[in-house]
Each structure stands twice: as C-alpha cells, then as structure tokens.
Design an enzyme around this catalytic site. Structure first.
Site, mmCIF file in Angstrom:
data_model
loop_
_atom_site.group_PDB
_atom_site.id
_atom_site.type_symbol
_atom_site.label_atom_id
_atom_site.label_comp_id
_atom_site.label_asym_id
_atom_site.label_seq_id
_atom_site.Cartn_x
_atom_site.Cartn_y
_atom_site.Cartn_z
ATOM 1 N N LYS A 133 -39.465 89.325 -101.648
ATOM 2 C CA LYS A 133 -39.016 90.677 -101.277
ATOM 3 C C LYS A 133 -39.098 90.858 -99.760
ATOM 4 C CE LYS A 133 -40.830 94.520 -100.957
ATOM 5 N NZ LYS A 133 -41.005 95.734 -100.353
ATOM 6 N N LEU A 147 -51.343 98.301 -105.509
ATOM 7 C CA LEU A 147 -50.784 97.142 -106.210
ATOM 8 C C LEU A 147 -49.835 97.531 -107.349
ATOM 9 C CD1 LEU A 147 -54.005 94.922 -106.338
ATOM 10 C CD2 LEU A 147 -52.183 94.946 -104.623
ATOM 11 N N MET A 151 -39.845 96.370 -106.688
ATOM 12 C CA MET A 151 -41.144 97.066 -106.670
ATOM 13 C C MET A 151 -41.714 97.022 -105.260
ATOM 14 S SD MET A 151 -42.987 96.211 -110.205
ATOM 15 C CE MET A 151 -42.141 96.536 -111.739
ATOM 16 N N GLY A 162 -52.717 96.325 -100.793
ATOM 17 C CA GLY A 162 -53.165 97.251 -101.838
ATOM 18 C C GLY A 162 -52.025 98.093 -102.383
ATOM 19 N N VAL A 174 -39.933 90.952 -108.016
ATOM 20 C CA VAL A 174 -40.077 91.661 -109.292
ATOM 21 C C VAL A 174 -39.445 93.050 -109.133
ATOM 22 C CG1 VAL A 174 -41.710 92.570 -110.989
ATOM 23 C CG2 VAL A 174 -42.185 90.396 -109.828
ATOM 24 N N GLY A 234 -45.290 93.411 -108.829
ATOM 25 C CA GLY A 234 -44.881 92.390 -107.853
ATOM 26 C C GLY A 234 -46.095 91.611 -107.375
ATOM 27 N N HIS A 235 -47.131 92.346 -106.954
ATOM 28 C CA HIS A 235 -48.366 91.686 -106.509
ATOM 29 C C HIS A 235 -48.977 90.865 -107.650
ATOM 30 C CE1 HIS A 235 -48.369 95.445 -103.890
ATOM 31 N NE2 HIS A 235 -48.435 94.493 -102.984
HETATM 32 P P1 AMP Z 1 -47.775 94.059 -99.455
HETATM 33 O O1 AMP Z 1 -48.965 94.600 -100.181
HETATM 34 O O2 AMP Z 1 -46.587 94.961 -99.487
HETATM 35 O O3 AMP Z 1 -48.129 93.545 -98.071
HETATM 36 O O4 AMP Z 1 -47.314 92.778 -100.279
HETATM 37 C C1 AMP Z 1 -48.202 91.718 -100.543
HETATM 38 C C2 AMP Z 1 -47.414 90.551 -101.099
HETATM 39 O O5 AMP Z 1 -46.767 90.932 -102.309
HETATM 40 C C3 AMP Z 1 -46.314 90.069 -100.150
HETATM 41 O O6 AMP Z 1 -46.257 88.653 -100.178
HETATM 42 C C4 AMP Z 1 -45.085 90.685 -100.741
HETATM 43 O O7 AMP Z 1 -43.890 89.984 -100.434
HETATM 44 C C5 AMP Z 1 -45.395 90.615 -102.209
HETATM 45 N N1 AMP Z 1 -44.573 91.578 -102.947
HETATM 46 C C6 AMP Z 1 -44.475 92.920 -102.728
HETATM 47 N N2 AMP Z 1 -43.565 93.467 -103.557
HETATM 48 C C7 AMP Z 1 -43.094 92.463 -104.329
HETATM 49 C C8 AMP Z 1 -42.121 92.384 -105.389
HETATM 50 N N3 AMP Z 1 -41.464 93.464 -105.814
HETATM 51 N N4 AMP Z 1 -41.886 91.180 -105.949
HETATM 52 C C9 AMP Z 1 -42.544 90.070 -105.515
HETATM 53 N N5 AMP Z 1 -43.461 90.073 -104.529
HETATM 54 C C10 AMP Z 1 -43.729 91.252 -103.949
#
Ligand code: AMP
Length: 281
Positions: A149, A33, A184, A31, A176, A36-37
């Site tokens: 990331k 969000l 991000m 969450g 991203v 990137g997400h």
């Molecule tokens: P999180 O909510 O931080 O657990 O991230 C969920 C998914 O989004 C994971 O696969 C992360 O690697 C991806 N993610 C988070 N930030 C970025 C970003 N800046 N660029 C690409 N993917 C991202």
C-alpha cells in the site's frame, strides 16, 4: 504477548533470541491497527520462529502541517489485535528515547524519495528511512514485512537495506482492501460516513486505469486522465497526484511497456489517502 518499552531491553531480548537460534520477523507500525497490519503479522508468523511488532508514531516523518498530533492512538485495542494474531512481542518505544535532544543523523534515499509523494511530503521518506533503520538495528530481525500500500516507502526501505548492507530481508506484502476496494488505512478513521462512501472512488479509478491499459492504451498521460476523470466524478475527493511510473525507479513513464505502477494520492475531508496498482501488460 511480551511488551517491551525500553530500547536497551528490546536490543538485549532480540540478541538473546537470535543467540538461541530463533529467527525473528519484524513488523514496524504506527498503531491504529487493522487487517492490513495483521496480514503482515500472519505472514511473519508463517516464516519465523518469533514475530515482533512495533508501535511507534514517528514524529520525524510528519510535516509541520500534517496529522502527527491527531494521529489515532489506541494501545489497548492494538495489543488485543496483536495477541489475536499470536504476535510474540510488541515493542513500544517513546519518542523521547528514539529521538533524544542532540539527535541529528538522517538517512536520505535520494532518488526514490523525490517523485510521487516526495514533493507533497518534504522530508517524509528521510524520516521513514531513519526510523526504520533505527528499529531494524534495535530488533535485529531476519525479515521485516512492509505493505505494498505504501509502495514508495517499500522501495525506499528496500534500497536502503541494499545500499547500507543491512542483514535483513525486506518482504513485500499485498494490499488488504475493504469489500468496496478501499485500501485499509489507519487514516480511514478520519472519514465521515459520506466521505467513507466517497473514498471507494480511489480503487474504482485505479480499476478504470487498469481497464484502459488492458484495452491496449500505452500512453501514460491518457491512462492518468482516465483515472483522474473517474476521481473527478466524486465531489468530495480532490486529487494531489495521479502518476504512471516505472515500478522500480518510480520515475514517470514516457510509454507503458511491460509494467506500470499506477499511483495516486487523494484528499477526502481531513484524510490524505494513497493507493496504487502494479499492472503488468
Ligand atoms: P503504518 O502503521 O501505516 O505505518 O503501516 C505499517 C505497515 O503496514 C506498513 O508496512 C504498511 O505498508 C502496512 N500496511 C498498512 N496498510 C496496509 C494494507 N491495507 N495492506 C497491506 N499492508 C498495509
């Protein structure tokens, strides 16, 4: 957008979708969000009939002194963003349902969990692998999307899927970034305006490291020193680690060959930020 909170209902819905011949793309998130997400969601949309996102702040991947209790939660805004990206279904399980009393099974991807963030976040990747396996079992996707990331997390999940014969394709997605290069992250919300400005140094330091490699530097220690010195110019930033690693094993390199993963973790204020460049020579 459909919302499902209950594990059994999610499992049944996924089973029905698969039975009707629809391919499922899955994006696990915690969450808070951001773009990137959403980039993962858009890639899934382009490759699958149905895209499912999950929002679950996973208690078992946080250490006792980490930010589980304060991790940002903003369901209305998250749902809005997922609707905007045309996600078909959001799965929002409760911690009590995912980890009821008596829960005791953990997935340990041994070697890939040890380097880089491993020593600083004991048990973190065990918590990640365990929750990802549970979510993949529940949502039964054809493809699951993970950001580069969290490079070490991506390698851990890929290895787990291979080792445990999961019938899911793990799809890596590029990082991203903000206009100043900062990757991000939900944790960027912890930064004050001054700290946010300082955080641009993470990307700038990786650029400096990449330039050193482009000039012909092949000594990993020297490349890491270039990165660390750049971060050192920013008084609000304190380094947890800077590493030049083998992109597949994540082990430290003795000499830079055809590819190097430059990875770092830096603390700024209350935030622990990670970033990386995968450099091919
Ligand atoms: P999180 O909510 O931080 O657990 O991230 C969920 C998914 O989004 C994971 O696969 C992360 O690697 C991806 N993610 C988070 N930030 C970025 C970003 N800046 N660029 C690409 N993917 C991202």
């Amino acid at each position: 957008m459909e919302e499902i909170r209950d594990i059994k209902s999610m499992r049944e819905r996924a089973r029905a979708l698969r039975a009707s011949g629809k391919s499922i793309g899955f994006i696990p998130t915690m969450g808070a969000l951001h773009e990137g997400h959403l980039s993962l969601a858009r890639k899934s949309k382009s490759e699958n009939a149905i895209t499912i996102a999950s929002i679950f702040v996973n208690p078992i991947q946080f250490g006792p002194r980490e930010d589980y209790a304060s991790y940002p939660v903003d369901f209305p805004s998250d749902f809005e963003k997922l609707r905007g990206a045309s996600v078909d279904l959001v799965f929002v399980p409760e911690a009590k349902a995912m980890f009821p009393s008596g829960f005791q099974t953990k997935v340990d991807v041994e070697n890939l969990s040890k380097p880089l963030c491993g020593p600083f976040r004991p048990g973190h990747f065990r918590g990640v692998a365990t929750v990802v396996l549970k979510l993949l079992n529940i949502a039964a996707p054809d493809r699951a999307y993970f950001g580069e990331k969290d490079y070490q997390q991506l390698q851990v999940v890929k290895r787990m899927a291979r080792d445990l014969d999961l019938s899911v394709e793990i799809v890596p997605c590029p990082i991203v970034r903000e206009p100043d290069g900062l990757a991000m992250s939900s944790r960027n919300r912890y930064l004050s305006p001054d700290e946010r400005a300082a955080a641009a140094v993470l990307h700038a330091s990786l650029v400096a490291g990449k330039e050193a490699v482009a000039r012909g530097e092949r000594d990993p220690a020297r490349v890491c020193r270039v990165v660390a010195e750049k971060i050192g110019e920013q008084p609000l930033a304190s380094i947890e680690y800077v590493a030049a690693a083998n992109p597949e094993t994540l082990q430290p390199l003795k000499e830079i060959g055809s590819a190097v993963l430059l990875a770092l973790a830096v603390r700024i204020g209350k935030a622990r930020l990670i970033d990386n460049f995968l450099i091919r020579t």
